[in-house]
Design a protein around this motif. Structure first.
Motif, PDB file in Angstrom:
ATOM      1  N   ASN A  17      33.181  47.943  37.033  1.00  0.00           N
ATOM      2  CA  ASN A  17      32.581  46.602  37.136  1.00  0.00           C
ATOM      3  C   ASN A  17      33.623  45.524  37.436  1.00  0.00           C
ATOM      4  O   ASN A  17      33.636  44.458  36.828  1.00  0.00           O
ATOM      5  N   TRP A  18      34.510  45.818  38.367  1.00  0.00           N
ATOM      6  CA  TRP A  18      35.583  44.873  38.693  1.00  0.00           C
ATOM      7  C   TRP A  18      35.097  43.888  39.748  1.00  0.00           C
ATOM      8  O   TRP A  18      34.753  44.270  40.863  1.00  0.00           O
ATOM      9  N   ASN A  22      34.126  36.743  39.831  1.00  0.00           N
ATOM     10  CA  ASN A  22      33.477  36.317  38.587  1.00  0.00           C
ATOM     11  C   ASN A  22      34.553  35.904  37.589  1.00  0.00           C
ATOM     12  O   ASN A  22      35.194  36.734  36.948  1.00  0.00           O
ATOM     13  N   ALA A  24      34.449  34.737  34.717  1.00  0.00           N
ATOM     14  CA  ALA A  24      34.209  35.060  33.307  1.00  0.00           C
ATOM     15  C   ALA A  24      34.678  36.469  32.954  1.00  0.00           C
ATOM     16  O   ALA A  24      35.077  36.722  31.812  1.00  0.00           O
ATOM     17  N   THR A  25      34.638  37.373  33.900  1.00  0.00           N
ATOM     18  CA  THR A  25      35.003  38.766  33.601  1.00  0.00           C
ATOM     19  C   THR A  25      36.302  39.204  34.272  1.00  0.00           C
ATOM     20  O   THR A  25      36.806  40.287  33.966  1.00  0.00           O
ATOM     21  N   TRP A  26      36.838  38.377  35.168  1.00  0.00           N
ATOM     22  CA  TRP A  26      38.060  38.758  35.891  1.00  0.00           C
ATOM     23  C   TRP A  26      39.253  38.841  34.946  1.00  0.00           C
ATOM     24  O   TRP A  26      39.532  37.910  34.201  1.00  0.00           O
ATOM     25  N   ASP A  27      39.957  39.959  34.964  1.00  0.00           N
ATOM     26  CA  ASP A  27      41.146  40.157  34.134  1.00  0.00           C
ATOM     27  C   ASP A  27      42.364  39.647  34.897  1.00  0.00           C
ATOM     28  O   ASP A  27      43.005  40.385  35.648  1.00  0.00           O
TER      29      ASP A  27
END
Length: 467
Positions: A17-18, A22, A24-27
């Motif tokens: 789920n990369w 986004n 909010a979820t991007w590392d």
């Protein structure tokens, strides 16, 4: 990025789920860690790729006996192999993933670098064909670029890709300048006596120097192993859906071909001149010019009284340094202003700088002052060419992620980089067969064409693909 139709990637190496778009979820920390480790490995790749260009100009001075044409071919061969190998590496990121590709590629660098060290430790003992093989294997470092850059692009959102890719490519490009700057110092540094036997380097008009030429290669081996370890231990991979057949759909898009032409102007020029700068300087203004130097070795003498023969090693690192620095510094500007405008500036600058440099390609041996003036024009003209090619290297890598969707952008980056990597080979062929002046006029014509393409397709108001 994952979907039901994508191949299943199992194991902790593969991300799930990369989606860097986004927030909010991007590392972010993983993305930057990937960038810095891959950039370190890419720097080692450029060191390995351009190590022959730092070694070849002095092969005859330490005991080999090659012709001018043979030396040009040796310097051109890493470019030929890099271009061919980039066609392979460009399809590897979705297949192997970032971790395996970067780690194993970096480890492969160990072998050509070791070979150059062994074969310069005992000069004159290796046949020409063997050095050609080592030059070809050095192209692995150039081939890696077409895999490393697309795989890194997967980790960053489009708004940051100009900066991220510019930093990676620009710092990686510093490997060219690094190896050319440090080689003259490393080979003459007595502390490297333990790396093997010494050689006598004899340059016309100068006293013989004791050197450890193999140190120029051996000193990089630990760093290559460190890079491979870091990549294998800390990198992860993005599961991109793209088999080889799917990646080839980029060739049905006309912008793939336009951007290939533009990147030949920028990186083709950078890589070609980086590989040939030292030989060209030596043949025009140094001991390779029979009108300036008579004889060879310890018995050689300078024919133009009062003229100090330049040592290419003291200058050649400046070109790649300027080009790589421009790529790093101008990358954030391309994110702010767009890439097309800077590609346009790059092309216009290359037209002017190549045209001006042509005046320094025919040395005037009538006096020391005339020779020095021609050399200064040649040197400053070359540095300007490197500057504008570096700007274009940054801007084109900003354009491609804006023009193409994510999967295609990675493939286009790999493809254009592959073709432009033939620069050292094409420059070597052109300088050998056509001569410097006609070949540089071709460069002017190519830049004019690229300016027209950039304006028509990407930069003008109402352009079909503003980028």
């Amino acid at each position: 990025m994952s979907s039901a139709t994508e191949p299943v990637r199992s194991g902790s190496e593969w991300l799930t789920n990369w989606d860097p778009e986004n927030e909010a979820t991007w590392d972010k920390s993983l993305a930057w860690r990937t960038l810095w480790i891959t950039t370190f490995c890419l720097t080692m790749c450029f060191v390995a790729w351009f190590l022959p260009s730092a070694i070849i100009p002095k092969l005859n001075a330490i005991g080999y006996d090659f012709t001018k044409e043979q030396l040009y071919w040796l310097a051109a061969t890493p470019g030929l192999s890099a271009g061919l190998l980039r066609l392979v590496w460009m399809v590897l990121p979705p297949i192997m993933g970032t971790r395996k590709m970067v780690a194993l590629t970096t480890l492969l660098l160990f072998f050509p670098v070791l070979g150059w060290g062994v074969r310069t430790m005992l000069p004159g003992t290796a046949p020409y064909w063997e050095l050609l093989v080592l030059a070809f294997l050095a192209g692995i470092g150039g081939g890696a670029f077409s895999g490393f850059m697309p795989s890194t692009s997967y980790f960053f959102p489009k708004r940051m890709q100009g900066t991220a890719l510019g930093l990676q490519a620009g710092i990686g490009n510093f490997g060219v300048s690094l190896v050319q700057l440090l080689t003259p110092w490393i080979i003459g540094f007595g502390m490297f006596w333990w790396m093997g036997i010494s050689q006598e380097m004899k340059i016309p008009g100068k006293a013989a120097q004791t050197v450890w030429y193999q140190a120029a290669s051996f000193v990089w081996l630990p760093f290559i192993l460190i890079g491979a370890y870091l990549a294998w231990t800390y990198l992860r991979s993005v599961p991109i859906k793209a088999n080889i057949k799917q990646q080839f759909d980029i060739f049905s898009n006309q912008d793939t071909w336009w951007m290939t032409i533009l990147y030949i102007m920028t990186f083709g020029t950078f890589s070609g001149l980086s590989a040939q700068f030292g030989l060209l300087m030596n043949n025009l203004y140094g001991s390779g010019n029979a009108a300036i130097v008579e004889g060879a070795g310890a018995t050689a003498r300078v024919l133009v009284e009062g003229y100090a023969i330049p040592d290419p090693a003291a200058y050649v690192f400046l070109g790649p340094l300027v080009g790589a620095g421009a790529r790093v510094l101008f990358s954030p500007l391309t994110d702010k202003m767009g890439g097309a405008i800077w590609t346009l500036i790059s092309g216009i600058g290359l037209i002017g700088s190549i045209w001006w440099t042509i005046g320094g390609l025919t040395p005037d041996t009538s006096s020391a002052a005339a020779l020095q003036g021609g050399f200064n024009q040649f040197l400053w003209g070359m540095l300007l060419i490197f500057l504008f090619s570096g700007i274009g290297n940054a801007s084109t890598f900003k354009q491609m992620p804006m023009i193409f969707e994510r999967r295609q952008a990675g493939g286009v980056i790999g493809w254009t980089a592959a073709i432009a990597a033939f620069g050292p080979f094409l420059f070597g062929i052109g300088l050998t067969t056509l001569g410097a002046v006609p070949f540089y006029w071709i460069g002017v014509a190519w830049a004019v064409m690229c300016v027209a393409i950039t304006w028509w397709r990407y930069a003008r108001p109402g352009a079909p693909k503003p980028s």
